[in-house]
Scaffold this active site. Structure first.
Site, mmCIF file in Angstrom:
data_model
loop_
_atom_site.group_PDB
_atom_site.id
_atom_site.type_symbol
_atom_site.label_atom_id
_atom_site.label_comp_id
_atom_site.label_asym_id
_atom_site.label_seq_id
_atom_site.Cartn_x
_atom_site.Cartn_y
_atom_site.Cartn_z
ATOM 1 C CE1 TYR A 136 -2.851 3.185 0.776
ATOM 2 C CE2 TYR A 136 -3.688 2.053 2.710
ATOM 3 C CZ TYR A 136 -3.721 3.119 1.849
ATOM 4 O OH TYR A 136 -4.639 4.133 2.053
ATOM 5 C CE LYS A 164 -5.500 1.434 -1.536
ATOM 6 N NZ LYS A 164 -5.807 1.885 -0.178
#
Length: 313
Positions: A136, A164
Protein backbone atom coordinates in the site's frame (compact mmCIF):
# COMPACT_ATOMS: atom_id res chain seq x y z
CA UNK A 1 0.22 -17.23 -6.64
CA UNK A 2 -3.45 -16.49 -7.37
CA UNK A 3 -3.99 -12.73 -7.54
CA UNK A 4 -7.69 -12.81 -8.43
CA UNK A 5 -8.67 -11.21 -5.11
CA UNK A 6 -6.96 -8.05 -6.34
CA UNK A 7 -9.22 -7.54 -9.35
CA UNK A 8 -12.52 -5.77 -9.80
CA UNK A 9 -13.91 -3.29 -7.29
CA UNK A 10 -13.23 -3.64 -3.56
CA UNK A 11 -14.65 -1.37 -0.85
CA UNK A 12 -12.47 -0.48 2.11
CA UNK A 13 -14.95 -1.18 4.89
CA UNK A 14 -15.50 1.32 7.67
CA UNK A 15 -16.09 0.07 11.19
CA UNK A 16 -19.60 0.82 12.48
CA UNK A 17 -20.00 1.67 16.17
CA UNK A 18 -22.40 0.57 18.87
CA UNK A 19 -24.02 3.15 21.14
CA UNK A 20 -21.03 2.91 23.51
CA UNK A 21 -18.61 3.48 20.62
CA UNK A 22 -17.35 -0.07 20.36
CA UNK A 23 -17.04 -1.97 17.07
CA UNK A 24 -20.35 -3.33 15.80
CA UNK A 25 -19.18 -6.51 14.11
CA UNK A 26 -22.69 -7.70 13.28
CA UNK A 27 -23.24 -4.51 11.27
CA UNK A 28 -19.76 -4.81 9.73
CA UNK A 29 -20.50 -8.30 8.42
CA UNK A 30 -23.95 -7.31 7.22
CA UNK A 31 -22.54 -4.40 5.23
CA UNK A 32 -19.74 -6.54 3.80
CA UNK A 33 -22.25 -9.16 2.66
CA UNK A 34 -24.54 -6.51 1.19
CA UNK A 35 -21.70 -5.05 -0.87
CA UNK A 36 -20.65 -8.49 -2.13
CA UNK A 37 -24.24 -9.24 -3.10
CA UNK A 38 -24.37 -5.99 -5.09
CA UNK A 39 -21.31 -7.04 -7.07
CA UNK A 40 -18.13 -6.09 -5.22
CA UNK A 41 -15.39 -8.69 -5.62
CA UNK A 42 -14.11 -8.51 -2.04
CA UNK A 43 -13.58 -6.17 0.91
CA UNK A 44 -10.60 -4.61 2.68
CA UNK A 45 -10.43 -4.57 6.49
CA UNK A 46 -8.72 -2.78 8.37
CA UNK A 47 -7.23 -0.06 6.20
CA UNK A 48 -7.38 3.65 6.93
CA UNK A 49 -11.11 3.57 6.23
CA UNK A 50 -11.55 0.98 8.97
CA UNK A 51 -9.92 3.30 11.53
CA UNK A 52 -7.16 0.81 12.25
CA UNK A 53 -5.24 3.19 14.58
CA UNK A 54 -8.32 3.46 16.83
CA UNK A 55 -8.90 -0.27 17.30
CA UNK A 56 -7.06 -2.74 19.49
CA UNK A 57 -5.18 -5.65 17.98
CA UNK A 58 -7.87 -8.03 19.27
CA UNK A 59 -10.72 -5.93 17.87
CA UNK A 60 -9.18 -5.81 14.41
CA UNK A 61 -8.62 -9.53 14.35
CA UNK A 62 -12.14 -10.21 15.60
CA UNK A 63 -13.48 -8.16 12.70
CA UNK A 64 -11.35 -10.12 10.22
CA UNK A 65 -12.47 -13.44 11.70
CA UNK A 66 -16.14 -12.49 11.52
CA UNK A 67 -15.88 -11.42 7.87
CA UNK A 68 -14.04 -14.58 6.84
CA UNK A 69 -16.44 -16.81 8.80
CA UNK A 70 -19.29 -15.19 6.85
CA UNK A 71 -17.68 -16.25 3.58
CA UNK A 72 -16.76 -12.71 2.52
CA UNK A 73 -13.53 -12.48 0.45
CA UNK A 74 -11.37 -10.39 2.76
CA UNK A 75 -8.10 -8.50 2.29
CA UNK A 76 -6.47 -7.61 5.60
CA UNK A 77 -4.67 -4.33 6.26
CA UNK A 78 -1.47 -4.68 8.29
CA UNK A 79 -1.12 -1.11 9.51
CA UNK A 80 0.58 -0.88 12.90
CA UNK A 81 2.99 1.31 14.81
CA UNK A 82 5.43 -1.58 15.15
CA UNK A 83 6.41 -4.55 13.04
CA UNK A 84 5.52 -7.09 15.72
CA UNK A 85 1.86 -6.14 15.62
CA UNK A 86 1.84 -5.94 11.81
CA UNK A 87 3.23 -9.48 11.69
CA UNK A 88 0.53 -10.58 14.13
CA UNK A 89 -2.18 -9.30 11.80
CA UNK A 90 -0.63 -11.05 8.80
CA UNK A 91 -0.26 -14.34 10.65
CA UNK A 92 -3.83 -14.11 11.94
CA UNK A 93 -5.12 -13.41 8.44
CA UNK A 94 -3.46 -16.58 7.17
CA UNK A 95 -4.66 -18.61 10.15
CA UNK A 96 -8.34 -17.74 9.72
CA UNK A 97 -8.38 -18.07 5.94
CA UNK A 98 -8.38 -14.47 4.71
CA UNK A 99 -7.75 -13.99 1.02
CA UNK A 100 -5.01 -11.38 0.80
CA UNK A 101 -2.89 -8.77 2.55
CA UNK A 102 -2.57 -5.03 2.08
CA UNK A 103 0.94 -4.40 3.42
CA UNK A 104 1.18 -0.95 4.97
CA UNK A 105 4.57 0.70 5.61
CA UNK A 106 6.10 1.13 9.02
CA UNK A 107 4.99 4.44 10.53
CA UNK A 108 6.51 6.89 13.01
CA UNK A 109 9.64 5.00 14.08
CA UNK A 110 12.23 5.12 11.25
CA UNK A 111 9.42 5.48 8.77
CA UNK A 112 11.61 7.19 6.16
CA UNK A 113 14.36 4.57 6.32
CA UNK A 114 14.50 2.23 3.32
CA UNK A 115 16.32 -0.39 5.39
CA UNK A 116 13.67 -0.26 8.12
CA UNK A 117 10.85 -0.51 5.60
CA UNK A 118 12.55 -3.42 3.82
CA UNK A 119 12.75 -5.34 7.08
CA UNK A 120 9.16 -4.40 7.98
CA UNK A 121 7.73 -5.53 4.64
CA UNK A 122 9.77 -8.73 4.70
CA UNK A 123 8.57 -9.68 8.17
CA UNK A 124 4.93 -9.24 7.17
CA UNK A 125 5.31 -11.19 3.92
CA UNK A 126 7.17 -13.97 5.75
CA UNK A 127 4.34 -14.29 8.26
CA UNK A 128 1.81 -15.29 5.59
CA UNK A 129 3.74 -16.68 2.61
CA UNK A 130 0.65 -18.29 1.03
CA UNK A 131 -1.42 -15.09 0.99
CA UNK A 132 -1.14 -12.82 -2.07
CA UNK A 133 -0.13 -9.35 -0.96
CA UNK A 134 0.10 -5.84 -2.34
CA UNK A 135 2.13 -2.99 -0.93
CA UNK A 136 0.00 0.00 0.00
CA UNK A 137 1.76 3.11 -1.25
CA UNK A 138 0.48 6.37 0.23
CA UNK A 139 2.03 9.77 0.94
CA UNK A 140 0.07 9.78 4.21
CA UNK A 141 2.31 7.01 5.53
CA UNK A 142 5.41 9.08 4.73
CA UNK A 143 7.20 6.50 2.61
CA UNK A 144 7.15 5.86 -1.14
CA UNK A 145 8.06 2.34 -2.23
CA UNK A 146 10.05 2.58 -5.46
CA UNK A 147 10.71 -0.04 -8.11
CA UNK A 148 14.11 -1.19 -6.82
CA UNK A 149 12.77 -1.99 -3.34
CA UNK A 150 9.58 -3.56 -4.72
CA UNK A 151 11.43 -6.00 -6.96
CA UNK A 152 14.02 -6.76 -4.30
CA UNK A 153 11.16 -7.79 -2.01
CA UNK A 154 9.39 -9.69 -4.79
CA UNK A 155 12.48 -11.79 -5.50
CA UNK A 156 12.48 -12.88 -1.86
CA UNK A 157 8.71 -13.11 -1.39
CA UNK A 158 6.71 -14.55 -4.32
CA UNK A 159 3.47 -13.73 -2.49
CA UNK A 160 4.13 -10.03 -3.18
CA UNK A 161 2.10 -9.78 -6.36
CA UNK A 162 1.08 -6.14 -6.63
CA UNK A 163 0.93 -2.53 -5.71
CA UNK A 164 -1.93 -0.40 -4.33
CA UNK A 165 -1.31 3.24 -5.20
CA UNK A 166 -2.99 5.95 -3.14
CA UNK A 167 -0.64 8.77 -4.13
CA UNK A 168 -2.57 10.25 -7.03
CA UNK A 169 -2.23 10.40 -10.79
CA UNK A 170 1.52 10.96 -11.02
CA UNK A 171 2.24 8.17 -8.55
CA UNK A 172 -0.05 5.79 -10.46
CA UNK A 173 1.86 6.61 -13.61
CA UNK A 174 5.18 5.95 -11.85
CA UNK A 175 3.90 2.55 -10.72
CA UNK A 176 2.70 1.72 -14.24
CA UNK A 177 5.90 2.88 -15.94
CA UNK A 178 8.40 1.45 -13.52
CA UNK A 179 6.79 -1.45 -11.69
CA UNK A 180 3.83 -3.13 -13.39
CA UNK A 181 5.19 -2.61 -16.92
CA UNK A 182 8.36 -4.38 -15.86
CA UNK A 183 6.56 -7.61 -14.97
CA UNK A 184 3.25 -8.76 -16.46
CA UNK A 185 2.55 -10.83 -13.35
CA UNK A 186 2.46 -7.75 -11.10
CA UNK A 187 -0.97 -6.22 -10.59
CA UNK A 188 -1.81 -2.57 -9.97
CA UNK A 189 -4.68 -1.42 -7.76
CA UNK A 190 -6.16 2.08 -7.90
CA UNK A 191 -6.19 3.28 -4.31
CA UNK A 192 -7.89 6.68 -4.45
CA UNK A 193 -11.37 7.35 -5.82
CA UNK A 194 -10.38 10.38 -7.91
CA UNK A 195 -8.09 8.38 -10.23
CA UNK A 196 -10.20 5.39 -11.31
CA UNK A 197 -10.30 6.31 -15.01
CA UNK A 198 -6.61 7.20 -15.13
CA UNK A 199 -5.68 4.02 -13.30
CA UNK A 200 -7.59 1.60 -15.49
CA UNK A 201 -7.23 3.33 -18.85
CA UNK A 202 -3.76 4.87 -18.71
CA UNK A 203 -1.99 2.72 -16.15
CA UNK A 204 -3.35 -0.79 -16.71
CA UNK A 205 -4.87 -1.25 -13.26
CA UNK A 206 -6.72 -4.50 -12.64
CA UNK A 207 -8.76 -3.34 -9.67
CA UNK A 208 -9.83 -0.45 -7.48
CA UNK A 209 -10.09 -0.15 -3.72
CA UNK A 210 -12.83 2.37 -3.07
CA UNK A 211 -14.12 4.57 -0.27
CA UNK A 212 -17.10 6.23 -1.96
CA UNK A 213 -18.16 2.76 -3.12
CA UNK A 214 -19.42 2.09 0.40
CA UNK A 215 -22.13 4.70 -0.09
CA UNK A 216 -22.60 4.42 -3.87
CA UNK A 217 -21.67 0.83 -4.71
CA UNK A 218 -23.70 0.41 -7.90
CA UNK A 219 -22.54 3.69 -9.34
CA UNK A 220 -18.88 2.94 -8.61
CA UNK A 221 -19.22 -0.57 -10.05
CA UNK A 222 -20.63 1.01 -13.19
CA UNK A 223 -17.68 3.41 -13.35
CA UNK A 224 -15.18 0.55 -13.03
CA UNK A 225 -16.98 -1.47 -15.72
CA UNK A 226 -16.96 1.51 -18.10
CA UNK A 227 -13.27 2.14 -17.40
CA UNK A 228 -12.42 -1.47 -18.19
CA UNK A 229 -14.23 -1.14 -21.51
CA UNK A 230 -12.53 2.18 -22.21
CA UNK A 231 -9.16 0.54 -21.55
CA UNK A 232 -9.94 -1.74 -24.50
CA UNK A 233 -10.51 1.26 -26.75
CA UNK A 234 -14.29 1.52 -26.53
CA UNK A 235 -15.05 5.12 -27.52
CA UNK A 236 -18.55 5.29 -26.02
CA UNK A 237 -17.42 3.72 -22.76
CA UNK A 238 -14.61 6.26 -22.54
CA UNK A 239 -17.04 9.16 -22.89
CA UNK A 240 -19.47 7.74 -20.34
CA UNK A 241 -16.72 6.87 -17.86
CA UNK A 242 -15.36 10.41 -17.96
CA UNK A 243 -18.85 11.85 -17.48
CA UNK A 244 -19.54 9.61 -14.50
CA UNK A 245 -16.14 10.19 -12.88
CA UNK A 246 -16.55 13.95 -13.30
CA UNK A 247 -20.00 13.88 -11.68
CA UNK A 248 -18.58 11.87 -8.78
CA UNK A 249 -15.63 14.24 -8.48
CA UNK A 250 -16.45 16.07 -5.26
CA UNK A 251 -17.72 12.99 -3.44
CA UNK A 252 -14.67 11.03 -4.57
CA UNK A 253 -12.36 13.83 -3.41
CA UNK A 254 -13.39 13.22 0.19
CA UNK A 255 -11.20 10.10 -0.15
CA UNK A 256 -8.13 12.35 -0.36
CA UNK A 257 -8.60 14.18 2.94
CA UNK A 258 -8.17 13.54 6.64
CA UNK A 259 -11.94 13.47 7.22
CA UNK A 260 -12.69 10.74 4.68
CA UNK A 261 -14.22 8.36 7.25
CA UNK A 262 -16.38 11.14 8.70
CA UNK A 263 -17.68 12.06 5.26
CA UNK A 264 -18.36 8.54 4.03
CA UNK A 265 -20.03 7.45 7.24
CA UNK A 266 -22.30 10.49 6.95
CA UNK A 267 -23.23 9.60 3.37
CA UNK A 268 -24.10 6.10 4.53
CA UNK A 269 -26.32 7.53 7.26
CA UNK A 270 -28.07 9.54 4.54
CA UNK A 271 -28.66 6.18 2.83
CA UNK A 272 -30.35 4.91 5.98
CA UNK A 273 -27.38 3.02 7.50
CA UNK A 274 -27.80 4.50 10.98
CA UNK A 275 -25.21 2.15 12.47
CA UNK A 276 -22.60 4.46 10.93
CA UNK A 277 -23.80 7.51 12.88
CA UNK A 278 -21.07 7.35 15.53
CA UNK A 279 -17.28 7.45 15.56
CA UNK A 280 -14.86 5.93 18.06
CA UNK A 281 -13.79 9.37 19.30
CA UNK A 282 -16.71 11.52 20.37
CA UNK A 283 -14.91 14.65 19.16
CA UNK A 284 -14.51 13.24 15.63
CA UNK A 285 -17.33 14.96 13.76
CA UNK A 286 -17.95 16.99 10.64
CA UNK A 287 -18.62 20.66 11.17
CA UNK A 288 -22.10 21.92 10.33
CA UNK A 289 -20.66 23.51 7.18
CA UNK A 290 -18.93 20.29 6.08
CA UNK A 291 -22.10 18.30 6.68
CA UNK A 292 -24.25 20.70 4.65
CA UNK A 293 -21.72 20.72 1.84
CA UNK A 294 -21.61 16.93 1.72
CA UNK A 295 -25.40 16.70 1.72
CA UNK A 296 -25.71 19.28 -1.07
CA UNK A 297 -23.13 17.50 -3.21
CA UNK A 298 -24.72 14.12 -2.55
CA UNK A 299 -28.14 15.36 -3.60
CA UNK A 300 -26.63 17.02 -6.69
CA UNK A 301 -24.96 13.79 -7.75
CA UNK A 302 -28.00 11.62 -7.13
CA UNK A 303 -30.24 13.96 -9.14
CA UNK A 304 -27.73 14.06 -11.99
CA UNK A 305 -27.24 10.30 -11.94
CA UNK A 306 -30.97 9.59 -12.09
CA UNK A 307 -31.30 11.63 -15.27
CA UNK A 308 -28.02 10.45 -16.78
CA UNK A 309 -28.70 6.75 -16.25
CA UNK A 310 -32.31 7.10 -17.51
CA UNK A 311 -30.97 8.64 -20.72
CA UNK A 312 -28.79 5.56 -21.29
CA UNK A 313 -31.76 3.19 -21.39
Amino acid sequence: MNDSIFTGCIPALMTPCTADRQPDFDALVAKGQELIDIGMSGVVYCGSMGDWPLLTEAQRQQGVSRLVEAGIPTIVGTGAVNSREAVSHAAHAAEVGAHGLMVIPRVLSRGTSVAAQRAHFSAILDAAPQLPAVIYNSPYYGFATRADLFFELRRQHPNLIGFKEFGGASDLRYAAENITSQDDDVTLMVGVDTTVFHGFVNCGATGAITGIGNALPREVLQLVALCKQAAQGNVEARRLALELESALGVLSSFDEGADLVLYYKHLMVLNGDTEYSLHFNETDALSDAQRRYAETQYELFRNWYAQWSAALK
